[in-house]
Design a protein around this motif. Structure first.
Motif, PDB file in Angstrom:
ATOM      1  N   GLY A   1       0.808  -1.210   0.000  1.00  0.00           N
ATOM      2  CA  GLY A   1       0.000   0.000   0.000  1.00  0.00           C
ATOM      3  C   GLY A   1       0.843   1.262   0.000  1.00  0.00           C
ATOM      4  O   GLY A   1       0.547   2.228  -0.725  1.00  0.00           O
ATOM      5  N   CYS A   2       1.900   1.264   0.792  1.00  0.00           N
ATOM      6  CA  CYS A   2       2.778   2.430   0.845  1.00  0.00           C
ATOM      7  C   CYS A   2       3.537   2.633  -0.463  1.00  0.00           C
ATOM      8  O   CYS A   2       3.712   3.771  -0.918  1.00  0.00           O
ATOM      9  CB  CYS A   2       3.752   2.309   2.010  1.00  0.00           C
ATOM     10  SG  CYS A   2       2.963   2.496   3.616  1.00  0.00           S
ATOM     11  N   VAL A   3       3.977   1.549  -1.071  1.00  0.00           N
ATOM     12  CA  VAL A   3       4.660   1.665  -2.362  1.00  0.00           C
ATOM     13  C   VAL A   3       3.719   2.303  -3.386  1.00  0.00           C
ATOM     14  O   VAL A   3       4.127   3.175  -4.159  1.00  0.00           O
ATOM     15  CB  VAL A   3       5.193   0.295  -2.841  1.00  0.00           C
ATOM     16  CG1 VAL A   3       5.600   0.337  -4.301  1.00  0.00           C
ATOM     17  CG2 VAL A   3       6.364  -0.146  -1.968  1.00  0.00           C
ATOM     18  N   ALA A   4       2.450   1.904  -3.362  1.00  0.00           N
ATOM     19  CA  ALA A   4       1.470   2.512  -4.270  1.00  0.00           C
ATOM     20  C   ALA A   4       1.299   4.003  -3.962  1.00  0.00           C
ATOM     21  O   ALA A   4       1.263   4.833  -4.874  1.00  0.00           O
ATOM     22  CB  ALA A   4       0.128   1.787  -4.163  1.00  0.00           C
ATOM     23  N   GLY A   5       1.223   4.345  -2.683  1.00  0.00           N
ATOM     24  CA  GLY A   5       1.093   5.747  -2.297  1.00  0.00           C
ATOM     25  C   GLY A   5       2.311   6.568  -2.675  1.00  0.00           C
ATOM     26  O   GLY A   5       2.193   7.708  -3.139  1.00  0.00           O
ATOM     27  N   LEU A   6       3.492   6.005  -2.506  1.00  0.00           N
ATOM     28  CA  LEU A   6       4.715   6.723  -2.865  1.00  0.00           C
ATOM     29  C   LEU A   6       4.862   6.845  -4.374  1.00  0.00           C
ATOM     30  O   LEU A   6       5.408   7.842  -4.873  1.00  0.00           O
ATOM     31  CB  LEU A   6       5.928   6.046  -2.232  1.00  0.00           C
ATOM     32  CG  LEU A   6       5.961   6.117  -0.701  1.00  0.00           C
ATOM     33  CD1 LEU A   6       7.086   5.246  -0.149  1.00  0.00           C
ATOM     34  CD2 LEU A   6       6.075   7.546  -0.214  1.00  0.00           C
ATOM     35  N   ALA A   7       4.371   5.861  -5.117  1.00  0.00           N
ATOM     36  CA  ALA A   7       4.373   5.962  -6.589  1.00  0.00           C
ATOM     37  C   ALA A   7       3.434   7.093  -7.030  1.00  0.00           C
ATOM     38  O   ALA A   7       3.760   7.848  -7.951  1.00  0.00           O
ATOM     39  CB  ALA A   7       3.960   4.637  -7.215  1.00  0.00           C
ATOM     40  N   TRP A   8       2.273   7.191  -6.358  1.00  0.00           N
ATOM     41  CA  TRP A   8       1.358   8.299  -6.656  1.00  0.00           C
ATOM     42  C   TRP A   8       2.047   9.637  -6.382  1.00  0.00           C
ATOM     43  O   TRP A   8       1.977  10.557  -7.188  1.00  0.00           O
ATOM     44  CB  TRP A   8       0.080   8.196  -5.806  1.00  0.00           C
ATOM     45  CG  TRP A   8      -0.755   9.431  -5.937  1.00  0.00           C
ATOM     46  CD1 TRP A   8      -1.667   9.695  -6.918  1.00  0.00           C
ATOM     47  CD2 TRP A   8      -0.713  10.587  -5.104  1.00  0.00           C
ATOM     48  NE1 TRP A   8      -2.197  10.954  -6.743  1.00  0.00           N
ATOM     49  CE2 TRP A   8      -1.621  11.529  -5.626  1.00  0.00           C
ATOM     50  CE3 TRP A   8       0.013  10.926  -3.972  1.00  0.00           C
ATOM     51  CZ2 TRP A   8      -1.832  12.776  -5.052  1.00  0.00           C
ATOM     52  CZ3 TRP A   8      -0.188  12.174  -3.394  1.00  0.00           C
ATOM     53  CH2 TRP A   8      -1.106  13.075  -3.930  1.00  0.00           C
ATOM     54  N   ARG A   9       2.739   9.741  -5.240  1.00  0.00           N
ATOM     55  CA  ARG A   9       3.445  10.986  -4.899  1.00  0.00           C
ATOM     56  C   ARG A   9       4.474  11.321  -5.961  1.00  0.00           C
ATOM     57  O   ARG A   9       4.583  12.467  -6.393  1.00  0.00           O
ATOM     58  CB  ARG A   9       4.126  10.867  -3.535  1.00  0.00           C
ATOM     59  CG  ARG A   9       4.982  12.101  -3.220  1.00  0.00           C
ATOM     60  CD  ARG A   9       5.635  12.046  -1.878  1.00  0.00           C
ATOM     61  NE  ARG A   9       6.786  11.170  -1.860  1.00  0.00           N
ATOM     62  CZ  ARG A   9       7.557  11.004  -0.795  1.00  0.00           C
ATOM     63  NH1 ARG A   9       7.271  11.619   0.346  1.00  0.00           N
ATOM     64  NH2 ARG A   9       8.592  10.213  -0.845  1.00  0.00           N
ATOM     65  N   GLN A  10       5.237  10.325  -6.381  1.00  0.00           N
ATOM     66  CA  GLN A  10       6.272  10.556  -7.390  1.00  0.00           C
ATOM     67  C   GLN A  10       5.655  11.098  -8.676  1.00  0.00           C
ATOM     68  O   GLN A  10       6.175  12.043  -9.266  1.00  0.00           O
ATOM     69  CB  GLN A  10       7.047   9.253  -7.655  1.00  0.00           C
ATOM     70  CG  GLN A  10       8.283   9.431  -8.484  1.00  0.00           C
ATOM     71  CD  GLN A  10       9.359  10.229  -7.762  1.00  0.00           C
ATOM     72  OE1 GLN A  10       9.446  10.228  -6.542  1.00  0.00           O
ATOM     73  NE2 GLN A  10      10.166  10.929  -8.526  1.00  0.00           N
ATOM     74  N   ALA A  11       4.547  10.497  -9.092  1.00  0.00           N
ATOM     75  CA  ALA A  11       3.866  10.969 -10.307  1.00  0.00           C
ATOM     76  C   ALA A  11       3.293  12.365 -10.092  1.00  0.00           C
ATOM     77  O   ALA A  11       3.399  13.232 -10.969  1.00  0.00           O
ATOM     78  CB  ALA A  11       2.766   9.989 -10.700  1.00  0.00           C
ATOM     79  N   ARG A  12       2.670  12.598  -8.939  1.00  0.00           N
ATOM     80  CA  ARG A  12       2.056  13.899  -8.630  1.00  0.00           C
ATOM     81  C   ARG A  12       3.091  15.001  -8.604  1.00  0.00           C
ATOM     82  O   ARG A  12       2.827  16.147  -8.972  1.00  0.00           O
ATOM     83  CB  ARG A  12       1.329  13.805  -7.279  1.00  0.00           C
ATOM     84  CG  ARG A  12       0.904  15.110  -6.628  1.00  0.00           C
ATOM     85  CD  ARG A  12      -0.125  15.851  -7.457  1.00  0.00           C
ATOM     86  NE  ARG A  12      -0.566  17.063  -6.818  1.00  0.00           N
ATOM     87  CZ  ARG A  12       0.079  18.233  -6.831  1.00  0.00           C
ATOM     88  NH1 ARG A  12       1.240  18.338  -7.450  1.00  0.00           N
ATOM     89  NH2 ARG A  12      -0.431  19.288  -6.228  1.00  0.00           N
ATOM     90  N   LEU A  13       4.315  14.674  -8.195  1.00  0.00           N
ATOM     91  CA  LEU A  13       5.377  15.677  -8.092  1.00  0.00           C
ATOM     92  C   LEU A  13       6.278  15.680  -9.323  1.00  0.00           C
ATOM     93  O   LEU A  13       7.432  16.107  -9.266  1.00  0.00           O
ATOM     94  CB  LEU A  13       6.179  15.467  -6.806  1.00  0.00           C
ATOM     95  CG  LEU A  13       5.354  15.628  -5.520  1.00  0.00           C
ATOM     96  CD1 LEU A  13       6.210  15.377  -4.289  1.00  0.00           C
ATOM     97  CD2 LEU A  13       4.674  16.989  -5.453  1.00  0.00           C
ATOM     98  N   GLY A  14       5.738  15.230 -10.430  1.00  0.00           N
ATOM     99  CA  GLY A  14       6.416  15.373 -11.716  1.00  0.00           C
ATOM    100  C   GLY A  14       7.646  14.514 -11.890  1.00  0.00           C
ATOM    101  O   GLY A  14       8.485  14.815 -12.739  1.00  0.00           O
TER     102      GLY A  14
END
Length: 173
Positions: free
Chosen positions: A23-36
């Motif tokens: 779950g955290c890996v998915a959340g951190l992947a979202w953050r990475q995408a959100r932050l360009g």
């Protein structure tokens, strides 16, 4: 400490920690995408205050809330991540080296370094006023310690796995 890890070293806790990691890996992947896709501080082995400031400037150019997103995720999903992987690796090392060296302490120290890094990175992101901050040296120090402990933890898991495999091969002969 060993008794506490032993209490948590159940299949249920192992599965819960694994689900937390995923779950955290998915959340951190979202953050990475959100932050360009920017090279965030917690993914580097080392950085200077000037490099941290350059990242915060890049986040500000991305959009007005990017630094807040970085700080918020550092204090939420990126705090759950070390708890999850720390527990998972501690259980694994406890099981691999039962009765041996307390190598389960490595991932617990790793998780602590990661939490301290996340906290200082969040403070840096939220307090950034356009100039490099000396606090970035402390954050970079936590990142460096975290990086070293990642290597040590993975080496211990690999060595334990190989020793366990070797023991099984020798038993089957």
């Amino acid at each position: 400490m060993g008794r506490m890890v032993e209490r948590f070293a159940t299949w249920r806790m192992t599965v819960a920690a694994l689900i937390g990691v995923v779950g955290c890996v998915a959340g951190l992947a979202w953050r990475q995408a959100r932050l360009g896709g920017l090279d965030l501080l917690d993914g580097r082995g080392w950085y200077t205050p000037a490099e941290a400031a350059a990242l915060f400037d890049a986040l500000d150019r991305l959009d007005a809330s990017a630094r807040v997103v970085y700080a918020t995720t550092a204090l939420t999903v990126d705090m759950l991540f070390p708890a999850s992987y720390g527990l998972l690796f501690a259980i694994l090392l406890f099981r691999l080296f039962r009765g041996g060296a307390p190598l389960y302490l490595l991932p617990l120290a790793l998780a602590l370094a990661d939490v301290l890094e996340n906290t200082t990175v969040a403070v840096l992101a939220l307090s950034y006023g356009g100039e490099p901050s000396p606090l970035a040296w402390l954050a970079a120090g936590f990142t460096l310690v975290k990086t070293g402990l990642i290597v040590a933890t993975l080496a211990a898991v690999s060595a334990g796995g190989m020793l366990r495999l070797w023991a099984r091969i020798r038993q089957s002969r």
